[in-house]
Design a protein around this motif. Structure first.
Motif, short mmCIF file in Angstrom:
data_model
loop_
_atom_site.label_atom_id
_atom_site.label_comp_id
_atom_site.label_asym_id
_atom_site.label_seq_id
_atom_site.Cartn_x
_atom_site.Cartn_y
_atom_site.Cartn_z
N MET A 1 0.87 -1.21 0.17
CA MET A 1 0.02 0.04 0.24
C MET A 1 0.86 1.24 0.17
SD MET A 1 -2.74 1.74 0.06
CE MET A 1 -4.41 0.97 0.84
N VAL A 2 1.76 1.24 0.94
CA VAL A 2 2.71 2.49 0.99
C VAL A 2 3.54 2.64 -0.12
CG1 VAL A 2 4.40 3.78 2.32
CG2 VAL A 2 2.48 2.30 3.72
N HIS A 3 4.08 1.46 -0.71
CA HIS A 3 5.10 1.67 -1.70
C HIS A 3 4.31 2.07 -3.08
CE1 HIS A 3 7.46 0.11 -5.25
NE2 HIS A 3 6.45 -0.69 -5.59
N ASP B 1 -9.10 -15.76 -3.26
CA ASP B 1 -9.60 -14.53 -3.15
C ASP B 1 -9.26 -13.54 -2.00
OD1 ASP B 1 -11.56 -15.26 -5.26
OD2 ASP B 1 -13.05 -16.19 -3.66
N LYS B 2 -8.56 -14.20 -1.02
CA LYS B 2 -7.84 -13.61 0.01
C LYS B 2 -6.72 -12.41 -0.62
CE LYS B 2 -5.47 -14.00 4.61
NZ LYS B 2 -4.62 -14.70 5.12
N GLN B 3 -6.15 -12.73 -1.48
CA GLN B 3 -5.23 -12.05 -2.19
C GLN B 3 -5.95 -10.88 -2.83
OE1 GLN B 3 -3.58 -15.31 -4.34
NE2 GLN B 3 -2.11 -15.88 -2.74
N ALA B 4 -7.04 -11.15 -3.54
CA ALA B 4 -7.60 -10.26 -4.35
C ALA B 4 -8.15 -9.06 -3.32
CB ALA B 4 -8.74 -10.82 -5.14
N GLU B 5 -8.79 -9.55 -1.99
CA GLU B 5 -9.43 -8.59 -1.21
C GLU B 5 -8.41 -7.88 -0.57
OE1 GLU B 5 -11.44 -11.25 1.59
OE2 GLU B 5 -12.72 -12.07 -0.27
N ALA B 6 -7.04 -8.26 -0.55
CA ALA B 6 -6.02 -7.42 0.15
C ALA B 6 -5.57 -6.44 -1.04
CB ALA B 6 -4.92 -8.28 0.36
N TRP B 7 -5.42 -6.94 -2.17
CA TRP B 7 -5.05 -5.83 -3.29
C TRP B 7 -6.33 -4.71 -3.24
CZ3 TRP B 7 -0.70 -5.18 -5.05
CH2 TRP B 7 0.07 -6.26 -5.47
N ALA B 8 -7.54 -5.15 -3.32
CA ALA B 8 -8.65 -4.17 -3.48
C ALA B 8 -8.45 -2.58 -2.71
CB ALA B 8 -9.98 -4.60 -2.73
N PRO B 9 -7.88 -2.38 -1.52
CA PRO B 9 -7.90 -1.17 -1.23
C PRO B 9 -6.46 -0.49 -1.66
CG PRO B 9 -7.39 -2.70 0.76
CD PRO B 9 -8.01 -3.67 -0.66
N ILE B 10 -5.67 -1.46 -2.09
CA ILE B 10 -4.47 -0.56 -2.60
C ILE B 10 -4.95 -0.01 -3.76
CG2 ILE B 10 -2.16 -1.25 -3.65
CD1 ILE B 10 -2.21 -3.48 -1.43
N MET B 11 -5.56 -0.84 -4.80
CA MET B 11 -5.88 -0.43 -6.19
C MET B 11 -6.99 1.13 -6.02
SD MET B 11 -4.98 -2.23 -8.43
CE MET B 11 -3.21 -3.05 -7.70
#
Ligand code: 8CM
Length: 362
Positions: free
Chosen positions: A39-41, A76-86
């Motif tokens: 997220m920060v990167h 889906d756990k990975q996709a859910e973690a990507w969502a706020p970053i996107m």
């Protein structure tokens, strides 16, 4: 008028300038799940004014990771973690993208700063790499991959499709397929790595098959409104690699199957990179040739560290987008600094108001 800071419209997507944060592996995920680091990167670089931020080479299956720390999109756990970053990237006015990948025979390695070599097969974290043929990359990556069966090829292709669906669901608006750097898809195309005698090896058409079938399968589910691109290693600069003419024919084939843009990179199918003509913007003339001969939009990266060089590549029409990795690592506010160097009016406005207000005139 700076061309580097001109807008770029492709499909339903508008880029505020021509600067792209290239996918950069962070080797910082656990079980493929991105976290605060990502997220920060990525968020910092969206804040910094890039037009498109492409998240790192993200594996379509566990064995497709380069290292145990690579991100994934096989659940889906990975996709859910990507969502706020996107979501955050988009909120900063940048287009959120992701690169999906399979590392092939280069998989099961240690992080660059922990050796950059194949993990010992006895390491509990290690796994068996897959490849077109049981030929090792060599040097720091001595393990010969398991030659993939046709079923395994089809399974990896469906993994690409499943990852693309997750990318869409999590908010990515730009999808890049990693067909470069000696990873799985690139290694199918390369006569250095692919010695198969079935329909996936030998002739140009056969070596192209894995790439084109994968791209077509992803295109079929990726919406027309969002760009689909391929990062393609157009040359190994090695006598045993594919000739550039074959790469151009491959790009034409991608284009005929509705690829939106080609991201020009290197093959890296062999550790012998002694003939690579390293120098500022050295891939730009090749990008220009492919852009003209294949009639496709292009992005180009590698050693483009100077605002004027980036400006010239765009202004001369050699490429449509500039991919930055090391430069963006070094300076997440490169777009602001480039805008100043190129005398763009109110350069601080490439940054969000939280920063731009204070940096006016500075
Ligand atoms: C790491 C270092 C340099 C590169 C890389 C990576 C990881 C993935 C990739 O390229 O595609 O060029």
């Amino acid at each position: 008028m700076s061309q580097l800071f001109s807008e770029f419209h492709i499909k339903g997507v508008a880029l505020r300038n021509r600067i792209v944060v290239s996918p950069m592996c962070q080797y910082s995920a656990v079980d493929g799940v991105p976290n605060e680091w990502h997220m920060v990167h990525l968020g910092a670089r969206a804040i910094g004014g890039a037009a498109l931020v492409i998240a790192e080479a993200t594996a379509v299956s566990p064995e497709g990771r380069i290292t145990p720390g690579c991100t994934g999109l096989w659940n889906d756990k990975q996709a859910e973690a990507w969502a706020p970053i996107m979501r955050f990237i988009k909120k900063q006015g940048a287009v959120p993208g992701i690169q999906i990948a399979h590392a092939g025979r280069k998989a099961s390695a240690n992080r660059p700063w922990e050796g950059d070599d194949h993990m010992n097969p006895d390491d509990p974290r290690a796994w068996d790499p897959l490849g077109p043929s049981p030929i090792a990359f060599g040097a720091n990556l001595p393990r010969a991959p398991k030659e993939m069966t046709k079923d395994e090829i089809l399974r990896v292709q469906s993994d690409f499709v499943a990852a693309a669906k997750r990318a869409l669901a999590m908010g990515a608006e730009w999808l890049e397929l990693h067909f470069a750097h000696g990873y799985l898809a690139q290694s199918f195309f390369s006569p250095i790595a692919n010695r198969r005698t079935d329909e996936y090896g030998g002739s140009f058409e056969n070596r192209a098959r894995f790439l084109i079938d994968t791209m077509k399968a992803v295109r079929a589910i990726w919406p027309e409104k969002y760009p689909l691109t391929v990062r393609f290693g157009v040359s190994d600069f090695h006598a045993d690699g594919q000739p550039l003419e074959e790469s151009i024919a491959m790009v034409k084939m991608f284009k005929n199957h509705h690829l939106d843009l080609i991201d020009i990179s290197l093959g890296f199918n062999t550790p012998d990179i002694s003939a690579v003509p390293w120098g500022p913007g050295f891939l730009a003339p090749i990008a220009e040739r492919i852009k003209k001969e294949a009639g496709i939009l292009t992005a180009v990266g590698w050693l483009i560290n100077d605002p004027q060089l980036a400006e010239d590549i765009i202004a001369k029409g050699q490429a449509n987008l500039i991919m930055l990795a090391h430069k963006e690592l070094d300076d997440p506010h490169f777009p602001f600094h480039a805008a100043k160097a190129l005398s763009v009016e109110n350069p601080q406005n490439v940054l969000p108001p939280q920063y731009a207000f204070w940096l006016k005139g500075r």
